[in-house]
Enzyme design. Structure first.
Site, PDB file in Angstrom:
ATOM      1  N   HIS A 121      31.931 -45.018  15.397  1.00 28.08           N
ATOM      2  CA  HIS A 121      32.000 -44.980  14.096  1.00 28.08           C
ATOM      3  C   HIS A 121      33.168 -44.573  13.401  1.00 28.08           C
ATOM      4  CE1 HIS A 121      28.094 -45.475  16.630  1.00 28.08           C
ATOM      5  NE2 HIS A 121      27.189 -45.962  15.890  1.00 28.08           N
ATOM      6  N   ASP A 152      24.134 -48.540   9.960  1.00 25.89           N
ATOM      7  CA  ASP A 152      24.363 -47.359   9.674  1.00 25.89           C
ATOM      8  C   ASP A 152      25.356 -46.889   8.155  1.00 25.89           C
ATOM      9  OD1 ASP A 152      23.325 -46.847  12.452  1.00 25.89           O
ATOM     10  OD2 ASP A 152      25.863 -46.829  13.045  1.00 25.89           O
ATOM     11  N   HIS A 160      19.846 -53.089  11.772  1.00 27.88           N
ATOM     12  CA  HIS A 160      19.498 -51.696  10.442  1.00 27.88           C
ATOM     13  C   HIS A 160      21.026 -51.514  10.771  1.00 27.88           C
ATOM     14  CE1 HIS A 160      20.152 -48.558  14.386  1.00 27.88           C
ATOM     15  NE2 HIS A 160      20.953 -48.598  13.785  1.00 27.88           N
ATOM     16  N   HIS A 179      25.901 -40.840   8.809  1.00 31.10           N
ATOM     17  CA  HIS A 179      25.038 -41.006  10.185  1.00 31.10           C
ATOM     18  C   HIS A 179      25.745 -39.896  11.049  1.00 31.10           C
ATOM     19  CE1 HIS A 179      22.673 -42.303  13.351  1.00 31.10           C
ATOM     20  NE2 HIS A 179      24.268 -42.973  14.141  1.00 31.10           N
ATOM     21  N   TRP A 221      15.924 -45.467  20.238  1.00 30.65           N
ATOM     22  CA  TRP A 221      16.037 -44.302  21.106  1.00 30.65           C
ATOM     23  C   TRP A 221      15.407 -43.003  21.713  1.00 30.65           C
ATOM     24  CZ3 TRP A 221      22.206 -43.571  21.557  1.00 30.65           C
ATOM     25  CH2 TRP A 221      22.332 -44.901  20.710  1.00 30.65           C
ATOM     26  N   GLU A 231      23.577 -53.015  13.785  1.00 32.45           N
ATOM     27  CA  GLU A 231      23.720 -53.444  15.080  1.00 32.45           C
ATOM     28  C   GLU A 231      21.522 -53.339  14.849  1.00 32.45           C
ATOM     29  OE1 GLU A 231      25.899 -48.625  15.191  1.00 32.45           O
ATOM     30  OE2 GLU A 231      23.886 -48.811  14.852  1.00 32.45           O
TER      31      GLU A 231
HETATM   32  N1  LIG Z   1      24.665 -44.076  16.918  1.00 29.52           N
HETATM   33  C1  LIG Z   1      22.686 -44.447  16.675  1.00 29.52           C
HETATM   34  C2  LIG Z   1      22.462 -43.749  17.097  1.00 29.52           C
HETATM   35  C3  LIG Z   1      22.229 -42.195  17.798  1.00 29.52           C
HETATM   36  O1  LIG Z   1      23.301 -42.228  18.559  1.00 29.52           O
HETATM   37  C4  LIG Z   1      21.089 -42.250  18.299  1.00 29.52           C
HETATM   38  C5  LIG Z   1      20.024 -42.505  17.440  1.00 29.52           C
HETATM   39  C6  LIG Z   1      18.446 -41.375  17.250  1.00 29.52           C
HETATM   40  C7  LIG Z   1      18.669 -40.318  18.140  1.00 29.52           C
HETATM   41  C8  LIG Z   1      19.783 -40.286  19.183  1.00 29.52           C
HETATM   42  C9  LIG Z   1      21.038 -40.780  18.827  1.00 29.52           C
HETATM   43  N2  LIG Z   1      22.121 -40.493  19.261  1.00 29.52           N
HETATM   44  C10 LIG Z   1      22.423 -39.162  20.581  1.00 29.52           C
HETATM   45  O2  LIG Z   1      21.091 -38.788  20.995  1.00 29.52           O
HETATM   46  C11 LIG Z   1      23.389 -45.663  16.079  1.00 29.52           C
HETATM   47  O3  LIG Z   1      23.750 -46.126  14.908  1.00 29.52           O
HETATM   48  O4  LIG Z   1      22.015 -45.823  15.472  1.00 29.52           O
HETATM   49 ZN   LIG Z   2      25.176 -47.019  15.089  1.00 28.19          ZN
HETATM   50 ZN   LIG Z   3      22.426 -46.897  13.797  1.00 28.53          ZN
END
Ligand SMILES: N[C@@H](CC(=O)c1ccccc1NC=O)C(=O)O
Ligand SMILES: [Zn+2]
Ligand SMILES: [Zn+2]
Length: 219
Positions: A165, A60, A58, A64, A24, A177
């Site tokens: 989510h 969640d 991975h 999270h 990310w 995911e």
């Molecule tokens: N929701 C995503 C992760 C995610 O949103 C995210 C992961 C790392 C850094 C920032 C993130 N989201 C928003 O900026 C997930 O579940 O993997």
């Molecule tokens: Zn997620």
């Molecule tokens: Zn995730």
């Protein structure tokens, strides 16, 4: 599930984790190093890794998206282990109730969705087909234990609300995911995708494997 049935080998549907694995934007990339070499210890190499828990394939945890939500260690492992159906939804730009009503989801406890986004672990996609709130509620009402997708998020990549989510976690549905589903035909499989026992963590890498169910003739 007879995990020792060698006539049906397990198929790895996990992204490899290396320095090229997409992460990310702004998040911690995956890295591995040999922290202590065999020369230094006199006996063994000792590795160390640094990674976001949302890199690669991975699970969640509710924590999270919810400060009071369960961590990964608190989740029931049965969600990540058992029968799963793989369904191609690559013709869909959103994953909504209307789409799910057209699919055969009867008796599905775990659903793995193959989207239009190709499996390219080294590339973070520009956009993903997102799960809508009505779609998430529809799946939860089916009694789904787990939803897996082949993209980095079930919500739009720029979403702040992360509604899908929230809806899945509030209804007790587990989430996987970044699965790799491109080479697998639609159908019913056995799935093993166990998260690591990380205390207090908001997610965990998983090694996800599937194998097709035996056909009725047993061959
Ligand atoms: N929701 C995503 C992760 C995610 O949103 C995210 C992961 C790392 C850094 C920032 C993130 N989201 C928003 O900026 C997930 O579940 O993997
Ligand atoms: Zn997620
Ligand atoms: Zn995730």
């Amino acid at each position: 599930m007879n995990v020792c049935d060698e006539s049906r080998p397990w198929i790895d549907i996990s992204q490899p984790l290396n320095e090229k694995t997409a992460h990310w934007p702004g998040d911690t990339p995956f890295s591995y190093e040999t922290a202590l070499t065999k020369e230094e210890t006199g006996s063994v190499n000792i590795g160390r890794m640094t990674t976001s828990l949302h890199s690669g394939t991975h699970a969640d945890a509710p924590f999270h998206v919810n400060d009071r939500g369960a961590g990964i260690l608190d989740l029931d492992l049965h969600a990540f282990l058992g029968l799963a159906r793989i369904v191609d939804v690559s013709n869909a730009s959103v994953l909504d109730e209307k789409l799910f009503r057209t699919l055969d989801l009867d008796g599905t406890a775990r659903l793995l969705l193959k989207t239009s986004v190709p499996n390219r672990p080294e590339r973070f996609p520009e956009a993903v087909p997102a799960l809508t709130e009505d779609g998430a509620l529809f799946l939860a009402e089916l009694g789904l234990k787990l939803l897996g997708v082949d993209v980095p998020s079930i919500d739009p990549l720029d979403s702040r609300e992360v509604q899908a989510h929230h809806t899945l976690f509030e209804t007790g549905t587990a989430v996987l995911e970044n699965l790799m589903l491109d080479d697998l035909p639609d159908g019913d499989y056995e799935l093993i995708a166990l998260p690591l026992p990380l205390q207090g963590a908001d997610g965990s890498p998983v090694r996800a494997v599937v194998r097709p169910l035996p056909n009725e003739k047993g061959d």
